[in-house]
Motif scaffolding. Structure first.
Motif, PDB file in Angstrom:
ATOM      1  N   ALA A 198     -10.559  48.256  44.616  1.00 18.09           N
ATOM      2  CA  ALA A 198     -10.316  48.626  43.223  1.00 18.09           C
ATOM      3  C   ALA A 198     -11.587  48.457  42.400  1.00 18.09           C
ATOM      4  N   TYR A 199     -12.304  47.360  42.616  1.00 21.20           N
ATOM      5  CA  TYR A 199     -13.528  47.099  41.850  1.00 21.20           C
ATOM      6  C   TYR A 199     -14.579  48.180  42.097  1.00 21.20           C
ATOM      7  N   SER A 200     -14.676  48.647  43.315  1.00 19.23           N
ATOM      8  CA  SER A 200     -15.674  49.686  43.616  1.00 19.23           C
ATOM      9  C   SER A 200     -15.378  50.979  42.861  1.00 19.23           C
ATOM     10  N   ARG A 201     -14.127  51.195  42.498  1.00 18.53           N
ATOM     11  CA  ARG A 201     -13.790  52.368  41.692  1.00 18.53           C
ATOM     12  C   ARG A 201     -14.320  52.214  40.265  1.00 18.53           C
ATOM     13  N   LEU A 202     -14.305  50.990  39.749  1.00 15.09           N
ATOM     14  CA  LEU A 202     -14.902  50.753  38.435  1.00 15.09           C
ATOM     15  C   LEU A 202     -16.405  51.004  38.500  1.00 15.09           C
ATOM     16  N   GLN A 203     -17.027  50.576  39.577  1.00 16.23           N
ATOM     17  CA  GLN A 203     -18.460  50.819  39.740  1.00 16.23           C
ATOM     18  C   GLN A 203     -18.755  52.318  39.798  1.00 16.23           C
ATOM     19  N   ALA A 204     -17.916  53.067  40.493  1.00 15.66           N
ATOM     20  CA  ALA A 204     -18.114  54.526  40.587  1.00 15.66           C
ATOM     21  C   ALA A 204     -17.939  55.175  39.228  1.00 15.66           C
ATOM     22  N   ALA A 205     -16.969  54.715  38.453  1.00 14.22           N
ATOM     23  CA  ALA A 205     -16.758  55.266  37.103  1.00 14.22           C
ATOM     24  C   ALA A 205     -17.980  54.999  36.235  1.00 14.22           C
ATOM     25  N   TYR A 206     -18.481  53.774  36.261  1.00 10.74           N
ATOM     26  CA  TYR A 206     -19.648  53.433  35.449  1.00 10.74           C
ATOM     27  C   TYR A 206     -20.858  54.262  35.868  1.00 10.74           C
ATOM     28  N   GLU A 207     -20.992  54.485  37.147  1.00  9.96           N
ATOM     29  CA  GLU A 207     -22.116  55.292  37.646  1.00  9.96           C
ATOM     30  C   GLU A 207     -22.087  56.713  37.090  1.00  9.96           C
ATOM     31  N   LEU A 208     -20.895  57.256  36.840  1.00 13.45           N
ATOM     32  CA  LEU A 208     -20.818  58.591  36.233  1.00 13.45           C
ATOM     33  C   LEU A 208     -21.445  58.611  34.858  1.00 13.45           C
ATOM     34  N   PHE A 209     -21.334  57.502  34.124  1.00 14.29           N
ATOM     35  CA  PHE A 209     -21.934  57.434  32.796  1.00 14.29           C
ATOM     36  C   PHE A 209     -23.461  57.390  32.861  1.00 14.29           C
ATOM     37  N   THR A 210     -23.981  56.852  33.933  1.00 15.56           N
ATOM     38  CA  THR A 210     -25.423  56.627  34.017  1.00 15.56           C
ATOM     39  C   THR A 210     -26.168  57.642  34.884  1.00 15.56           C
TER      40      THR A 210
ATOM     41  N   ALA B 188     -25.331  51.981  24.006  1.00 17.14           N
ATOM     42  CA  ALA B 188     -26.563  51.261  24.316  1.00 17.14           C
ATOM     43  C   ALA B 188     -26.382  49.778  24.022  1.00 17.14           C
ATOM     44  N   GLN B 189     -25.665  49.461  22.944  1.00 17.76           N
ATOM     45  CA  GLN B 189     -25.438  48.058  22.592  1.00 17.76           C
ATOM     46  C   GLN B 189     -24.612  47.337  23.645  1.00 17.76           C
ATOM     47  N   ASP B 190     -23.656  48.017  24.276  1.00 21.33           N
ATOM     48  CA  ASP B 190     -22.898  47.401  25.370  1.00 21.33           C
ATOM     49  C   ASP B 190     -23.842  46.942  26.474  1.00 21.33           C
ATOM     50  N   GLN B 191     -24.801  47.780  26.809  1.00 19.31           N
ATOM     51  CA  GLN B 191     -25.759  47.447  27.866  1.00 19.31           C
ATOM     52  C   GLN B 191     -26.651  46.286  27.437  1.00 19.31           C
ATOM     53  N   VAL B 192     -27.120  46.309  26.192  1.00 17.32           N
ATOM     54  CA  VAL B 192     -27.970  45.223  25.685  1.00 17.32           C
ATOM     55  C   VAL B 192     -27.204  43.903  25.715  1.00 17.32           C
ATOM     56  N   THR B 193     -25.962  43.920  25.259  1.00 17.58           N
ATOM     57  CA  THR B 193     -25.145  42.715  25.242  1.00 17.58           C
ATOM     58  C   THR B 193     -24.950  42.173  26.651  1.00 17.58           C
ATOM     59  N   ALA B 194     -24.674  43.041  27.602  1.00 12.89           N
ATOM     60  CA  ALA B 194     -24.506  42.615  28.992  1.00 12.89           C
ATOM     61  C   ALA B 194     -25.805  42.040  29.542  1.00 12.89           C
ATOM     62  N   ASP B 195     -26.913  42.679  29.237  1.00 14.39           N
ATOM     63  CA  ASP B 195     -28.208  42.202  29.722  1.00 14.39           C
ATOM     64  C   ASP B 195     -28.567  40.836  29.148  1.00 14.39           C
ATOM     65  N   LYS B 196     -28.148  40.562  27.916  1.00 13.53           N
ATOM     66  CA  LYS B 196     -28.457  39.292  27.261  1.00 13.53           C
ATOM     67  C   LYS B 196     -27.581  38.143  27.750  1.00 13.53           C
ATOM     68  N   SER B 197     -26.429  38.462  28.325  1.00 11.49           N
ATOM     69  CA  SER B 197     -25.523  37.396  28.744  1.00 11.49           C
ATOM     70  C   SER B 197     -26.132  36.621  29.917  1.00 11.49           C
ATOM     71  N   ALA B 198     -25.888  35.341  29.909  1.00  7.47           N
ATOM     72  CA  ALA B 198     -26.434  34.480  30.953  1.00  7.47           C
ATOM     73  C   ALA B 198     -25.668  34.679  32.247  1.00  7.47           C
ATOM     74  N   GLY B 199     -26.342  34.422  33.336  1.00  9.31           N
ATOM     75  CA  GLY B 199     -25.650  34.454  34.619  1.00  9.31           C
ATOM     76  C   GLY B 199     -26.231  35.440  35.601  1.00  9.31           C
ATOM     77  N   HIS B 200     -25.557  35.531  36.693  1.00  8.79           N
ATOM     78  CA  HIS B 200     -25.903  36.409  37.810  1.00  8.79           C
ATOM     79  C   HIS B 200     -25.644  37.863  37.435  1.00  8.79           C
ATOM     80  N   ALA B 201     -26.352  38.781  38.055  1.00  7.16           N
ATOM     81  CA  ALA B 201     -26.175  40.214  37.769  1.00  7.16           C
ATOM     82  C   ALA B 201     -24.723  40.652  37.985  1.00  7.16           C
ATOM     83  N   GLY B 202     -24.071  40.100  38.993  1.00 10.43           N
ATOM     84  CA  GLY B 202     -22.674  40.445  39.248  1.00 10.43           C
ATOM     85  C   GLY B 202     -21.764  40.000  38.113  1.00 10.43           C
ATOM     86  N   ASP B 203     -22.043  38.833  37.565  1.00 11.94           N
ATOM     87  CA  ASP B 203     -21.268  38.336  36.423  1.00 11.94           C
ATOM     88  C   ASP B 203     -21.473  39.219  35.201  1.00 11.94           C
ATOM     89  N   LYS B 204     -22.692  39.682  35.008  1.00  9.82           N
ATOM     90  CA  LYS B 204     -22.993  40.572  33.878  1.00  9.82           C
ATOM     91  C   LYS B 204     -22.231  41.880  34.021  1.00  9.82           C
TER      92      LYS B 204
END
Length: 96
Positions: A83-95, A44-60
């Motif tokens: 390759a990047y879309s595979r990282l997105q698919a992996a993350y989606e499995l967690f959520t 959960a803290q990983d998500q909070v940290t990402a949400d707090k970082s400044a910038g565009h959603a893609g950068d987060k």
């Protein structure tokens, strides 16, 4: 429930290994061809940290994926979209 693609392998520790060996052009990180990356299960803290970082959603998202794969944001941001879309698919499995 659908089955994961062959290039996503769930580990006993909750991590997901993302394979790239079937791509015609394997991704490179710091000049080295990469056959696999492992993404640890986010907290959960990983998500909070990402949400707090400044910038565009893609950068987060890039920052989050870099943290979870222990790579630099620059290396993750430089991945080609296949390759990047595979990282997105992996993350989606967690959520999902």
């Amino acid at each position: 429930m659908s089955e994961n693609p062959k290039w996503l392998v769930e580990g006993d520790d909750g991590s997901i290994t993302i394979k790239f060996d079937d791509l015609k052009s394997a991704p490179e990180i710091d000049g080295t061809k990469v056959k696999v990356l492992t993404m640890r299960e986010p907290t959960a803290q990983d998500q909070v940290t990402a949400d707090k970082s400044a910038g565009h959603a893609g950068d987060k998202e890039i920052s989050l994926f870099a943290n979870l794969t222990e790579q630099s944001p620059e290396a993750i941001g430089a991945l080609k979209i296949r390759a990047y879309s595979r990282l997105q698919a992996a993350y989606e499995l967690f959520t999902s």
